[in-house]
Design an enzyme around this catalytic site. Structure first.
Site, short mmCIF file in Angstrom:
data_model
loop_
_atom_site.label_atom_id
_atom_site.label_comp_id
_atom_site.label_asym_id
_atom_site.label_seq_id
_atom_site.Cartn_x
_atom_site.Cartn_y
_atom_site.Cartn_z
N CYS A 57 -2.32 13.41 -19.38
CA CYS A 57 -2.16 14.48 -20.36
C CYS A 57 -1.86 15.78 -19.62
O CYS A 57 -2.31 15.99 -18.51
CB CYS A 57 -3.38 14.70 -21.25
SG CYS A 57 -3.86 13.27 -22.20
N ARG A 110 3.06 13.71 -17.18
CA ARG A 110 1.63 13.37 -17.21
C ARG A 110 1.25 12.52 -18.43
O ARG A 110 0.13 12.02 -18.51
CB ARG A 110 0.80 14.66 -17.24
CG ARG A 110 1.04 15.57 -16.06
CD ARG A 110 0.21 16.82 -16.18
NE ARG A 110 -1.19 16.53 -16.06
CZ ARG A 110 -1.86 16.46 -14.92
NH1 ARG A 110 -1.23 16.66 -13.79
NH2 ARG A 110 -3.14 16.21 -14.91
N TRP A 169 -1.31 11.29 -23.11
CA TRP A 169 -1.33 9.89 -22.67
C TRP A 169 -2.61 9.32 -23.27
O TRP A 169 -3.70 9.68 -22.85
CB TRP A 169 -1.35 9.81 -21.15
CG TRP A 169 -1.26 8.42 -20.60
CD1 TRP A 169 -0.12 7.71 -20.35
CD2 TRP A 169 -2.35 7.57 -20.22
NE1 TRP A 169 -0.44 6.47 -19.85
CE2 TRP A 169 -1.80 6.35 -19.75
CE3 TRP A 169 -3.73 7.70 -20.23
CZ2 TRP A 169 -2.57 5.29 -19.30
CZ3 TRP A 169 -4.51 6.64 -19.77
CH2 TRP A 169 -3.93 5.46 -19.32
N ASN A 195 -7.43 17.48 -21.30
CA ASN A 195 -7.00 16.42 -20.39
C ASN A 195 -8.25 15.85 -19.73
O ASN A 195 -9.02 16.61 -19.15
CB ASN A 195 -6.05 17.03 -19.34
CG ASN A 195 -5.84 16.14 -18.12
OD1 ASN A 195 -5.64 16.63 -17.03
ND2 ASN A 195 -5.87 14.85 -18.29
N GLY A 196 -8.46 14.54 -19.88
CA GLY A 196 -9.65 13.92 -19.28
C GLY A 196 -10.30 12.99 -20.28
O GLY A 196 -9.68 12.59 -21.29
N GLU A 200 5.72 -2.89 -2.68
CA GLU A 200 6.26 -1.65 -3.24
C GLU A 200 7.53 -1.93 -4.05
O GLU A 200 7.72 -1.38 -5.14
CB GLU A 200 6.51 -0.65 -2.10
CG GLU A 200 7.11 0.68 -2.50
CD GLU A 200 6.28 1.46 -3.52
OE1 GLU A 200 5.13 1.09 -3.80
OE2 GLU A 200 6.82 2.44 -4.07
N LYS A 255 7.87 -1.07 -7.98
CA LYS A 255 8.92 -0.20 -8.52
C LYS A 255 9.65 -0.91 -9.65
O LYS A 255 9.89 -0.34 -10.70
CB LYS A 255 9.95 0.18 -7.44
CG LYS A 255 9.56 1.19 -6.42
CD LYS A 255 9.37 2.61 -6.91
CE LYS A 255 7.98 2.84 -7.37
NZ LYS A 255 7.00 3.31 -6.47
N GLU A 274 7.43 -1.52 -12.88
CA GLU A 274 6.99 -0.35 -13.65
C GLU A 274 8.11 0.31 -14.44
O GLU A 274 7.85 0.92 -15.46
CB GLU A 274 6.22 0.66 -12.78
CG GLU A 274 7.02 1.44 -11.80
CD GLU A 274 6.15 2.37 -10.95
OE1 GLU A 274 5.20 2.95 -11.47
OE2 GLU A 274 6.47 2.53 -9.76
N HIS A 327 1.67 -21.64 0.52
CA HIS A 327 0.29 -21.84 0.05
C HIS A 327 0.17 -21.70 -1.47
O HIS A 327 -0.91 -21.49 -1.98
CB HIS A 327 -0.64 -20.84 0.74
CG HIS A 327 -0.66 -21.02 2.23
ND1 HIS A 327 -1.20 -22.11 2.84
CD2 HIS A 327 -0.12 -20.26 3.21
CE1 HIS A 327 -1.03 -22.00 4.15
NE2 HIS A 327 -0.38 -20.89 4.40
N LYS A 386 2.06 10.02 -14.67
CA LYS A 386 2.20 10.31 -13.25
C LYS A 386 0.86 10.45 -12.55
O LYS A 386 0.67 9.94 -11.45
CB LYS A 386 3.00 11.60 -13.11
CG LYS A 386 3.28 12.00 -11.68
CD LYS A 386 4.43 11.22 -11.14
CE LYS A 386 4.68 11.45 -9.68
NZ LYS A 386 5.30 10.27 -9.06
#
Ligand code: F6R
Length: 619
Positions: A2, A27, A74, A100-101, A491, A495, A498, A514, A614
Site C-alpha cells: 500500500c 506498492r 494491496w 499501510n500495514g 531467478e 522472473k 511473476e 533425482h 513491490k
C-alpha cells in the site's frame, strides 16, 4: 504494501495526490482513494481497480480543496472493492485515515468499539483507526491520534485528516515507512520519496513511534509520549526522471537497460586506485576478521543474490556462508551470535520478514550488515552497518537492476574480505577486480543486441506462445544450471512466473536425475545455462538427457561456442566471454528479457503483475 500520501499547501490536493499515488502504485494497485478537506467537510472518493479509474472519476467530477490524503491498496483484510478501499472514516464522517500495514489486534479493538456503538462499513483492519481517533478526539487531532496508535498492535504508516482541523495532516509510523517532504508553503507525507519528488527533494525520515503534523507553514515531529524531536532534513540526490519511463514501454525494460550503468556506478563508488573500499561500513576490519561465518538472509530476488554470494564468498574469501529466506530464518532458532556476520539483502529495506530477521539476529548478538537500495529505509537504519546499492528507484515490481547491484556489492565484498583474510594473492585480487571492471562494457554490448523491439528473445517468446497454444496450454519452463549460475536458474524462473503467470521452476541441473526429470516430455521449455565453466561438460550431458526425452531447449552459452551446437539445442542465446565468477551478471540479462518478452506476448501488465506489490511490508 500500500502507498499513502498526505498534502497541505496551495495546490489542488487532488492533483498532488493523484501524481503521488501514480509513483506509489508499485506498492499496490487493487484499489485507490482520496479524502480532501474543503467547505463541505471531508470529501471522499474510492474506486476498485487501478489508479486510472480513480483519476478518470476525479477528472469527471473534481474535488476542490488544498489539504488531503490518498491511498493505493494491496489488499490484506477484505477483498479489493470500493468499500474496502481507503480512506476509511469514523461514524461522523469527519475523520479520514489512510493506512499501510496490518493491525494485528483489530478484531479485539473492533469488538470493543462495536460495543461502544461504533458502526463499521468495511471488512478492513484499518477501519478501527478512525473510530479510535473519533473516540479520543477532544479538539486536538494529534493527541487523539497518539491515544489511538498506543492501542494498535502490528505495523502502520498512517495519514489522518479531520474536518474540524483544517489545513493539517497528522501522520505516524510503526514498522511501515513514512517520509516527510518539506516544501515552501506546502508540506507532504508519503510512503516513499518518488511520490513527492516533483515538489521537493528535502525529506525527513520518520522513525518508529514518531508522529508528525504537517501544516502549510511547518512540520512538527514528536514521539508518542509528546516530546518534540528535531530531525535534520536529508537532500535526495536523484531527480524525478529516474522514476519515469523515459520512452521505454515499461519500467521493467528501462530498468533492465540501466544495469550496465548501475554496475559501473557500483564499481566507481567502491573502488579507488585498484582497491575496494566501503567507507560507510561502520563495521571495522578488526571486527570483520573475527567473524567465523556469514549468514545471508533475504527474500525473493534478493535471496537469489544472496545465494550467489555464498558461491563467491566461500570460494574466494574462504568463509563458511549459509543463506536463508527471511521468513524461515525468523521463525527458526537460528544459530547466530557474536561470531556471525548476518547480511540482510533488501532492495526496499522495508520487507517485513527481512526486518524481523534483522532484529532476531541482533537480539542474538550478531552484527548485521544491510545491503539496501532505498536510502534511510528501516533495514538500512537498524543494521549495524549498511552498504547502499545506489541503483536508483526500482519501480517495476519484478526486480532487475537491484539484483545486479546486489550482486555487484557482494562481488566487491568478496574481494574485500579475501584481501583482508589473505585468501587470495595480491596479483589474483588485482586480476579479479580488472575482470570485474570489464563487465559493464560487456553488459553494454549484450544489451545492445536487444535494443530493437524485434530481437532474438522477442522472437523466441513469440515462438513459445505459438507452441503453448498448440500444446493446449501445457507448456511451461524449467531453468537448469550448476554452480555459481544455479541461483540464476531460480531467478530466471521467478522472473518468468511473476510476470507471465506461466509455471516455471529452477533446479540445480545435477538434481534432475533425482526426480524432476520425470517431468520431461514435449511440453517443457528448458532453459539450460551452459556457459563456459568448470561444469560445462556436465551441463552438456544434462542437455542430452533432456533432448532424449523430447524437451525443448534454450541454451545460454558463451559466444563462439561451437560445441554446444552439436547437441542440437532448439534455441541459443549467447553471452560475451567472461570469467566464470562474473558470468551471473551477464547470464541474468537474457533471463530477464525472456521473462519480459513472454509476458509481453501474452499481453500481461508487466510492471504491475497480479497479486504482487513491490515492497512487502506484511508477513
Ligand atoms: C521479485 C521481487 C521480490 C523481491 C522480494 C524482496 O522480482 O522483486 O521477490 O525481491 O520481495 O524484496 P526486497 O529486496 O525489497 O527485500
Amino acid at each position: 504494501m500500500c502507498g499513502i500520501i498526505g498534502y497541505v499547501g496551495n495546490r489542488k490536493a487532488q492533483d498532488v495526490i493523484l501524481k503521488g499515488l501514480s509513483r506509489l502504485e508499485y506498492r499496490g494497485y487493487d484499489s485507490a482513494g482520496a479524502a480532501i478537506l474543503n467547505h463541505d467537510g471531508v470529501d471522499l472518493i474510492k474506486r476498485q481497480g487501478k489508479l486510472k479509474i480513480l483519476a478518470d472519476a476525479l477528472a469527471k467530477k473534481p474535488i476542490e480543496g488544498k489539504t488531503g490524503i490518498g491511498h493505493t491498496r494491496w489488499a490484506t483484510h477484505g477483498i479489493p472493492n470500493d468499500r474496502n478501499a481507503h480512506p476509511h472514516t469514523d461514524c461522523t464522517g469527519k475523520i479520514a485515515v489512510v493506512h499501510n500495514g496490518i493491525i494485528e489486534n483489530y478484531l479485539e479493538l473492533k469488538n470493543s468499539l462495536l460495543k461502544d456503538g461504533h458502526k463499521f462499513s468495511s471488512q478492513t483492519d484499518t477501519e478501527v483507526i478512525p473510530h479510535l481517533i473519533e473516540k479520543f478526539y477532544k479538539g486536538d487531532l494529534e493527541k487523539a491520534v497518539v491515544k489511538a496508535i498506543k492501542l494498535l498492535k502490528g505495523s502502520y504508516a498512517i495519514a489522518v485528516v479531520h474536518k474540524d482541523s483544517p489545513d493539517r495532516v497528522v501522520g505516524a509510523r510503526l514498522d511501515s515507512p513514512l517520509v516527510v517532504g518539506i516544501g515552501k508553503g506546502e508540506n507532504f507525507i508519503a510512503s516513499d520519496v518518488p511520490a513527492i519528488l516533483d515538489y521537493t527533494n528535502s525529506v525527513l525520515y520518520l522513525d518508529n513511534n514518531e508522529v508528525v503534523t504537517i501544516t502549510r507553514s511547518g512540520v512538527k515531529v514528536s514521539d508518542i509520549s509528546g516530546g518534540q524531536i528535531n530531525k535534520k532534513p536529508v537532500k535526495i540526490k536523484w531527480d524525478i526522471s529516474a522514476a519515469e519511463k523515459s520512452g521505454y514501454p515499461h519500467f521493467m525494460l528501462k530498468e533492465i537497460f540501466e544495469q550496465a550503468d548501475v554496475l559501473r556506478k557500483v564499481l566507481e563508488e567502491r573502488t579507488e586506485r585498484g582497491k575496494v573500499s566501503f567507507e560507510e561500513l561502520k563495521i571495522t576490519d578488526a571486527e570483520l576478521k573475527k567473524f567465523k561465518r556469514i549468514a545471508i538472509v533475504a527474500c525473493g530476488t534478493a535471496y537469489h543474490a544472496g545465494l550467489t554470494g555464498k558461491y563467491m564468498l566461500e570460494e574466494y574469501a574462504k568463509i563458511p556462508v549459509w543463506v536463508d529466506t527471511s521468513s524461515e530464518f525468523r521463525y527458526r532458532d537460528p544459530i547466530v551470535g557474536p561470531g556471525t556476520l548476518v547480511i540482510i539483502v533488501s532492495q526496499s529495506g522495508e520487507t517485513a520478514d527481512s526486518l524481523a530477521a534483522l532484529r532476531e539476529a541482533k537480539k542474538r548478538g550478531a552484527k548485521v550488515l544491510g545491503i539496501c537500495n532505498v536510502l534511510g529505509s528501516s533495514i538500512a537504519r537498524e543494521a549495524d552497518g549498511v552498504i547502499y546499492t545506489h541503483a536508483g528507484p526500482e519501480i517495476a515490481v519484478a526486480s532487475t537492476k537491484a539484483y545486479t547491484a546486489q550482486l555487484g556489492i557482494l562481488y566487491l565484498l568478496t574481494l574485500y574480505l579475501a584481501r583482508l583474510h589473505k585468501t587470495i594473492t595480491p596479483a589474483r585480487y588485482k586480476g579479479l577486480l580488472k575482470e570485474f571492471e570489464r563487465v559493464p562494457r560487456l553488459m553494454d554490448d549484450l544489451l545492445g543486441e536487444y535494443r530493437s523491439e524485434y530481437n532474438t528473445i522477442a522472437a523466441y517468446a513469440q515462438e513459445f506462445k505459438r507452441y503453448y497454444f498448440a500444446r493446449q496450454n501445457k507448456s511451461y519452463f524449467l531453468y537448469l544450471a550448476r554452480n555459481i549460475n544455479f541461483p540464476n536458474a531460480l531467478e530466471g524462473a521467478l522472473k518468468l512466473k511473476e510476470i507471465s503467470y506461466i509455471s516455471a521452476e529452477g533446479y540445480p541441473a545435477g538434481e534432475m536425475k533425482h526426480g524432476p526429470i520425470a517431468l520431461i516430455d514435449e511440453n517443457p521449455w528448458v532453459v539450460c545455462i551452459a556457459t563456459q565453466s568448470k561444469t560445462y561438460d556436465k551441463m552438456l550431458s544434462n542437455i542430452q538427457e533432456i533432448k532424449a526425452r523430447g524437451g525443448i531447449i534454450i541454451a545460454i552459452a558463451t559466444e563462439g561456442d561451437k560445441e554446444i551446437l552439436h547437441h542440437k539445442v532448439n534455441y541459443m542465446l549467447e553471452i560475451p566471454k567472461v570469467a566464470e565468477l562474473f558470468s551471473p551478471l551477464l547470464v541474468v540479462i537474457p533471463l530477464q528479457l525472456l521473462a519480459y518478452y513472454v509476458a509481453k506476448e501474452f499481453g500481461y501488465d508487466i510492471d504491475q503483475p497480479r497479486n504482487l506489490a513491490k515492497s512487502v511490508t506484511v508477513e
